[in-house]
Design an enzyme around this catalytic site. Structure first.
Site, PDB file in Angstrom:
ATOM      1  N   SER A 144       0.857  -1.194   0.000  1.00 54.08           N
ATOM      2  CA  SER A 144       0.000   0.000   0.000  1.00 54.08           C
ATOM      3  C   SER A 144       0.887   1.235   0.000  1.00 54.08           C
ATOM      4  O   SER A 144       2.010   1.203   0.528  1.00 54.08           O
ATOM      5  CB  SER A 144      -0.872   0.031   1.254  1.00 54.08           C
ATOM      6  OG  SER A 144      -1.491   1.288   1.410  1.00 54.08           O
ATOM      7  N   TYR A 157      -1.058  -0.452  10.510  1.00 53.73           N
ATOM      8  CA  TYR A 157      -1.262  -0.844   9.100  1.00 53.73           C
ATOM      9  C   TYR A 157      -0.094  -0.354   8.231  1.00 53.73           C
ATOM     10  O   TYR A 157       0.467  -1.114   7.439  1.00 53.73           O
ATOM     11  CB  TYR A 157      -2.584  -0.255   8.604  1.00 53.73           C
ATOM     12  CG  TYR A 157      -2.912  -0.591   7.168  1.00 53.73           C
ATOM     13  CD1 TYR A 157      -3.370  -1.851   6.814  1.00 53.73           C
ATOM     14  CD2 TYR A 157      -2.768   0.369   6.154  1.00 53.73           C
ATOM     15  CE1 TYR A 157      -3.683  -2.160   5.500  1.00 53.73           C
ATOM     16  CE2 TYR A 157      -3.078   0.068   4.833  1.00 53.73           C
ATOM     17  CZ  TYR A 157      -3.534  -1.197   4.512  1.00 53.73           C
ATOM     18  OH  TYR A 157      -3.831  -1.497   3.207  1.00 53.73           O
TER      19      TYR A 157
HETATM   20  N1  LIG Z   1      -8.812  -0.577  -0.379  1.00 56.82           N
HETATM   21  C1  LIG Z   1      -7.732   0.191  -0.361  1.00 56.82           C
HETATM   22  O1  LIG Z   1      -7.832   1.440  -0.383  1.00 56.82           O
HETATM   23  C2  LIG Z   1      -6.367  -0.417  -0.326  1.00 56.82           C
HETATM   24  C3  LIG Z   1      -5.273   0.442  -0.520  1.00 56.82           C
HETATM   25  C4  LIG Z   1      -4.000  -0.079  -0.485  1.00 56.82           C
HETATM   26  C5  LIG Z   1      -3.816  -1.428  -0.293  1.00 56.82           C
HETATM   27  N2  LIG Z   1      -4.883  -2.245  -0.099  1.00 56.82           N
HETATM   28  C6  LIG Z   1      -4.631  -3.664   0.116  1.00 56.82           C
HETATM   29  O2  LIG Z   1      -5.318  -4.391  -0.874  1.00 56.82           O
HETATM   30  C7  LIG Z   1      -5.583  -5.710  -0.388  1.00 56.82           C
HETATM   31  C8  LIG Z   1      -7.051  -6.028  -0.633  1.00 56.82           C
HETATM   32  O3  LIG Z   1      -7.819  -5.138   0.140  1.00 56.82           O
HETATM   33  P1  LIG Z   1      -9.305  -4.685  -0.221  1.00 56.82           P
HETATM   34  O4  LIG Z   1      -9.334  -3.229  -0.104  1.00 56.82           O
HETATM   35  O5  LIG Z   1      -9.757  -5.334  -1.457  1.00 56.82           O
HETATM   36  O6  LIG Z   1     -10.069  -5.243   1.076  1.00 56.82           O
HETATM   37  P2  LIG Z   1     -11.234  -6.311   1.285  1.00 56.82           P
HETATM   38  O7  LIG Z   1     -12.346  -6.088   0.329  1.00 56.82           O
HETATM   39  O8  LIG Z   1     -11.522  -6.288   2.745  1.00 56.82           O
HETATM   40  O9  LIG Z   1     -10.529  -7.691   0.891  1.00 56.82           O
HETATM   41  C9  LIG Z   1      -9.616  -8.328   1.733  1.00 56.82           C
HETATM   42  C10 LIG Z   1      -9.566  -9.792   1.348  1.00 56.82           C
HETATM   43  O10 LIG Z   1      -8.594 -10.447   2.184  1.00 56.82           O
HETATM   44  C11 LIG Z   1      -9.184 -11.617   2.732  1.00 56.82           C
HETATM   45  N3  LIG Z   1      -8.514 -11.964   3.979  1.00 56.82           N
HETATM   46  C12 LIG Z   1      -8.415 -11.245   5.111  1.00 56.82           C
HETATM   47  N4  LIG Z   1      -7.723 -11.924   6.035  1.00 56.82           N
HETATM   48  C13 LIG Z   1      -7.367 -13.110   5.459  1.00 56.82           C
HETATM   49  C14 LIG Z   1      -6.645 -14.258   5.901  1.00 56.82           C
HETATM   50  N5  LIG Z   1      -6.161 -14.346   7.145  1.00 56.82           N
HETATM   51  N6  LIG Z   1      -6.458 -15.265   5.031  1.00 56.82           N
HETATM   52  C15 LIG Z   1      -6.955 -15.204   3.784  1.00 56.82           C
HETATM   53  N7  LIG Z   1      -7.664 -14.159   3.307  1.00 56.82           N
HETATM   54  C16 LIG Z   1      -7.856 -13.129   4.148  1.00 56.82           C
HETATM   55  C17 LIG Z   1     -10.673 -11.255   2.887  1.00 56.82           C
HETATM   56  O11 LIG Z   1     -11.539 -12.373   2.958  1.00 56.82           O
HETATM   57  P3  LIG Z   1     -11.882 -13.153   4.337  1.00 56.82           P
HETATM   58  O12 LIG Z   1     -12.136 -12.076   5.359  1.00 56.82           O
HETATM   59  O13 LIG Z   1     -13.065 -14.017   4.018  1.00 56.82           O
HETATM   60  O14 LIG Z   1     -10.694 -13.965   4.649  1.00 56.82           O
HETATM   61  C18 LIG Z   1     -10.883 -10.532   1.568  1.00 56.82           C
HETATM   62  O15 LIG Z   1     -11.060 -11.458   0.520  1.00 56.82           O
HETATM   63  C19 LIG Z   1      -5.187  -5.701   1.090  1.00 56.82           C
HETATM   64  O16 LIG Z   1      -3.915  -6.270   1.238  1.00 56.82           O
HETATM   65  C20 LIG Z   1      -5.149  -4.223   1.424  1.00 56.82           C
HETATM   66  O17 LIG Z   1      -4.288  -3.938   2.505  1.00 56.82           O
HETATM   67  C21 LIG Z   1      -6.162  -1.773  -0.122  1.00 56.82           C
END
Ligand SMILES: NC(=O)c1ccc[n+]([C@@H]2O[C@H](COP(=O)([O-])OP(=O)(O)OC[C@H]3O[C@@H](n4cnc5c(N)ncnc54)[C@H](OP(=O)(O)O)[C@@H]3O)[C@@H](O)[C@H]2O)c1
Length: 256
Positions: A144, A157
């Site tokens: 991120s 984070y």
């Molecule tokens: N959204 C943003 O603005 C943003 C910005 C920068 C980086 N990111 C990064 O992008 C990635 C995806 O995030 P997102 O925004 O798409 O969030 P999200 O919609 O909450 O998706 C997160 C995913 O990770 C899974 N997950 C969480 N804990 C897990 C575990 N222990 N084992 C396996 N799967 C797990 C969740 O499913 P379950 O809970 O069912 O396991 C879900 O599928 C993350 O690494 C986040 O830090 C996001």
């Protein structure tokens, strides 16, 4: 010259995406399926993916918690039994809890460190021997822009994502001489379940579909670091070049 082999043809590629049940991972999976890839979508809970699997026969949803090393190994074995190889692992699973130093929550801190750092590293470690044996394939780590430098609300984070940036840089140095692609993905703000908790106005917010398009475009260029949207990420990169006095002043001004 690009730092990685460019991926422009996804047809027939075998791709494992962790954290693919929602958000960025799910949108990326869907766009790669549309381009002809076989995609293994994993998360702790994948019941919501039945509809996607019905629409795309090349989609396979599996439960896999990235903090459970045995399940990671078993998932890889299932993939290899069915497809005999893995072309790309996208370590996307992650969690975020908004946190300030004066509202420190030890349990939420532990969860972020455990999933984002230990779990991501364990999942990447699980696939490295297979990729080395194949002498082919790639690893992409979703970190991120919060890992670039200290930012309000991102007490733990940001630290977890800084660790992943450093981890990915070292992975690249170690694995690229072996013909393995290593890609670091640093998104800015994307509207997902993860950011829905934010109470502040998120600058340059993208949809998860738009984020997936940016990621696919980055793979097509063979980038080491795929970061987006540039109108936000380039400012953050510039800020980090400033002396701390200027960095802290500008971040405080922009976020007050
Ligand atoms: N959204 C943003 O603005 C943003 C910005 C920068 C980086 N990111 C990064 O992008 C990635 C995806 O995030 P997102 O925004 O798409 O969030 P999200 O919609 O909450 O998706 C997160 C995913 O990770 C899974 N997950 C969480 N804990 C897990 C575990 N222990 N084992 C396996 N799967 C797990 C969740 O499913 P379950 O809970 O069912 O396991 C879900 O599928 C993350 O690494 C986040 O830090 C996001």
């Amino acid at each position: 010259m690009s730092l990685n082999q460019k991926i422009t043809d996804w047809n027939g590629q075998v791709i494992w995406i962790s954290g693919a049940s929602t958000g960025i991972g799910l949108s990326l999976a869907e766009q790669l399926l549309q381009r002809g890839a076989t995609v293994i979508l994993t998360a702790r809970q994948v019941d919501n993916l039945a509809d996607l699997s019905a629409r795309y026969p090349r989609a396979q949803a599996m439960n896999c918690d990235i903090t459970d090393v045995k399940t990671l190994d078993a998932t890889l074995q299932k993939i290899l039994v069915q497809h005999q190889r893995l072309d790309l692992f996208i370590a996307n699973a992650g969690v975020y809890h908004e946190m300030r130093a004066y509202e420190f929550d030890a349990e939420k801190a532990r969860q972020m460190l455990d999933i984002n750092v230990r779990g991501t590293i364990a999942s990447v470690a699980a696939v490295i021997p297979q990729l080395l044996q194949q002498k082919h394939g790639g690893i992409a780590v979703v970190a991120s822009v919060a890992g670039y430098g200290g930012l309000p609300n991102a007490l733990i984070y940001g630290a977890t994502k800084a660790a992943l940036i450093n981890f990915s840089e070292t992975l690249y140095l170690d694995l690229s001489p072996h013909g393995i692609n290593v890609t670091l993905i640093n998104p800015g703000f994307v509207a997902t379940r993860l950011t829905a908790q934010n109470k502040f106005a998120m600058p340059a917010l993208l949809t998860s579909e738009h984020a997936a398009q940016k990621i696919i475009a980055g793979f097509a260029r063979g980038d080491f670091e795929i970061h987006f949207p540039k109108r936000f990420t380039l400012w953050l990169k510039l800020l980090k070049l400033l002396p701390y006095r200027a960095y802290f002043y500008l971040v405080k001004r922009a976020t007050r």
